[in-house]
Scaffold this motif. Structure first.
Motif, PDB file in Angstrom:
ATOM      1  N   ASP A 115      -1.968  70.219  30.105  1.00 53.60           N
ATOM      2  CA  ASP A 115      -2.762  68.630  30.922  1.00 53.60           C
ATOM      3  C   ASP A 115      -3.436  67.696  29.880  1.00 53.60           C
ATOM      4  O   ASP A 115      -3.993  67.845  29.484  1.00 53.60           O
ATOM      5  CB  ASP A 115      -3.896  69.175  31.984  1.00 53.60           C
ATOM      6  N   GLY A 116      -2.466  66.570  30.693  1.00 52.30           N
ATOM      7  CA  GLY A 116      -3.118  65.210  29.773  1.00 52.30           C
ATOM      8  C   GLY A 116      -4.101  64.990  30.179  1.00 52.30           C
ATOM      9  O   GLY A 116      -4.805  64.920  31.670  1.00 52.30           O
ATOM     10  N   THR A 117      -4.681  63.802  29.117  1.00 52.84           N
ATOM     11  CA  THR A 117      -6.011  62.336  29.804  1.00 52.84           C
ATOM     12  C   THR A 117      -5.287  61.679  28.680  1.00 52.84           C
ATOM     13  O   THR A 117      -5.113  61.440  28.396  1.00 52.84           O
ATOM     14  CB  THR A 117      -7.181  63.260  28.897  1.00 52.84           C
ATOM     15  N   VAL A 118      -5.519  60.917  29.564  1.00 56.01           N
ATOM     16  CA  VAL A 118      -4.895  59.140  29.714  1.00 56.01           C
ATOM     17  C   VAL A 118      -6.200  58.672  28.382  1.00 56.01           C
ATOM     18  O   VAL A 118      -7.066  58.455  29.118  1.00 56.01           O
ATOM     19  CB  VAL A 118      -4.522  58.217  30.388  1.00 56.01           C
ATOM     20  N   LEU A 119      -5.171  57.766  27.178  1.00 59.46           N
ATOM     21  CA  LEU A 119      -6.642  57.259  25.462  1.00 59.46           C
ATOM     22  C   LEU A 119      -6.123  55.927  26.162  1.00 59.46           C
ATOM     23  O   LEU A 119      -7.255  55.428  26.004  1.00 59.46           O
ATOM     24  CB  LEU A 119      -6.137  57.732  24.439  1.00 59.46           C
ATOM     25  N   ALA A 120      -5.120  55.006  26.751  1.00 59.00           N
ATOM     26  CA  ALA A 120      -4.591  54.238  26.812  1.00 59.00           C
ATOM     27  C   ALA A 120      -3.556  53.567  27.604  1.00 59.00           C
ATOM     28  O   ALA A 120      -2.372  54.618  27.974  1.00 59.00           O
ATOM     29  CB  ALA A 120      -4.692  53.602  25.067  1.00 59.00           C
ATOM     30  N   ASN A 121      -3.718  52.992  28.573  1.00 57.35           N
ATOM     31  CA  ASN A 121      -2.777  52.358  29.752  1.00 57.35           C
ATOM     32  C   ASN A 121      -2.717  50.653  28.945  1.00 57.35           C
ATOM     33  O   ASN A 121      -3.642  49.995  29.618  1.00 57.35           O
ATOM     34  CB  ASN A 121      -2.842  52.988  30.582  1.00 57.35           C
ATOM     35  N   VAL A 122      -1.708  50.357  27.882  1.00 55.15           N
ATOM     36  CA  VAL A 122      -0.921  48.966  27.949  1.00 55.15           C
ATOM     37  C   VAL A 122      -0.165  48.557  28.271  1.00 55.15           C
ATOM     38  O   VAL A 122       0.817  49.205  28.984  1.00 55.15           O
ATOM     39  CB  VAL A 122      -1.223  49.232  26.159  1.00 55.15           C
ATOM     40  N   GLY A 123      -1.014  47.370  28.861  1.00 52.60           N
ATOM     41  CA  GLY A 123       0.640  46.888  30.264  1.00 52.60           C
ATOM     42  C   GLY A 123       0.164  47.831  31.546  1.00 52.60           C
ATOM     43  O   GLY A 123      -1.022  47.821  32.083  1.00 52.60           O
ATOM     44  N   SER A 124       1.502  48.617  33.076  1.00 49.95           N
ATOM     45  CA  SER A 124       0.207  48.264  33.190  1.00 49.95           C
ATOM     46  C   SER A 124       1.637  49.820  34.164  1.00 49.95           C
ATOM     47  O   SER A 124       2.019  49.878  34.759  1.00 49.95           O
ATOM     48  CB  SER A 124       0.869  48.013  35.153  1.00 49.95           C
ATOM     49  N   VAL A 125       1.607  50.952  32.852  1.00 51.37           N
ATOM     50  CA  VAL A 125       2.422  52.062  33.501  1.00 51.37           C
ATOM     51  C   VAL A 125       1.616  52.841  34.577  1.00 51.37           C
ATOM     52  O   VAL A 125       0.562  52.677  34.904  1.00 51.37           O
ATOM     53  CB  VAL A 125       2.186  52.914  32.109  1.00 51.37           C
ATOM     54  N   ALA A 126       2.699  52.683  35.393  1.00 54.87           N
ATOM     55  CA  ALA A 126       2.273  53.535  36.950  1.00 54.87           C
ATOM     56  C   ALA A 126       2.537  55.208  36.665  1.00 54.87           C
ATOM     57  O   ALA A 126       3.366  55.180  35.717  1.00 54.87           O
ATOM     58  CB  ALA A 126       3.783  53.209  37.609  1.00 54.87           C
ATOM     59  N   LEU A 127       1.927  55.892  37.104  1.00 54.91           N
ATOM     60  CA  LEU A 127       1.527  57.150  37.239  1.00 54.91           C
ATOM     61  C   LEU A 127       1.853  57.942  38.894  1.00 54.91           C
ATOM     62  O   LEU A 127       1.110  57.585  39.313  1.00 54.91           O
ATOM     63  CB  LEU A 127       0.057  57.639  36.556  1.00 54.91           C
ATOM     64  N   SER A 128       2.268  58.405  38.796  1.00 58.99           N
ATOM     65  CA  SER A 128       3.004  58.891  39.889  1.00 58.99           C
ATOM     66  C   SER A 128       2.984  60.822  39.807  1.00 58.99           C
ATOM     67  O   SER A 128       3.436  61.199  39.257  1.00 58.99           O
ATOM     68  CB  SER A 128       3.818  58.240  40.959  1.00 58.99           C
ATOM     69  N   SER A 129       3.016  61.673  41.120  1.00 57.74           N
ATOM     70  CA  SER A 129       3.438  62.444  41.399  1.00 57.74           C
ATOM     71  C   SER A 129       4.886  62.489  41.292  1.00 57.74           C
ATOM     72  O   SER A 129       5.396  62.252  41.984  1.00 57.74           O
ATOM     73  CB  SER A 129       3.061  63.373  42.282  1.00 57.74           C
TER      74      SER A 129
END
Length: 129
Positions: A115-129
């Motif tokens: 299971d991950g932890t987002v360290l950086a999101n540059v721009g607008s990377v979308a997360l979904s299921s």
């Protein structure tokens, strides 16, 4: 061969994979299943200006204890490239990331369960299921 006298408990082939640049970073220009590269390629580049790239077959547990980055390296375009985990999550609940602009990037650290932890999101990377 691993030498237990020096605290080495990883076989040489594992060390070789971990330090091989050809395995560490890989650019994909078409949809693909990660397959045997899951757990090896730690910087994934998605590059196509008009065709959607859909990456599948990635297991979070294969990346246990590692930091993984995914970047849209397309020169232009808004194709919605996706990366879907077969197991594990990117942030505790989401299994899909979508990048749809050049230079968007996400950096994730995976725990021992995949299971991950987002360290950086540059721009607008979308997360979904």
């Amino acid at each position: 061969m691993a030498n237990p006298m020096y605290g080495q408990n990883v076989a040489d082939d594992k060390v070789a994979v971990a330090t091989d640049k050809d395995v560490f970073v890989k650019e994909y220009t078409a949809s693909a299943a990660m397959g045997s590269d899951s757990g090896k390629v730690r910087h994934i580049e998605l590059n196509h200006t008009s065709t959607v790239i859909a990456m599948t077959g990635i297991n979070g547990a294969d990346y246990a204890g590692q930091i993984v980055s995914v970047k849209d390296t397309s020169a232009s375009g808004t194709a919605a490239h996706t990366v879907t985990l077969a197991s594990g999550t990117f942030n505790g609940s989401n299994t899909v990331i979508t990048l749809n602009a050049p230079d968007e990037c996400i950096v994730v650290m995976f725990d021992s369960a995949g299971d991950g932890t987002v360290l950086a999101n540059v721009g607008s990377v979308a997360l979904s299921s």
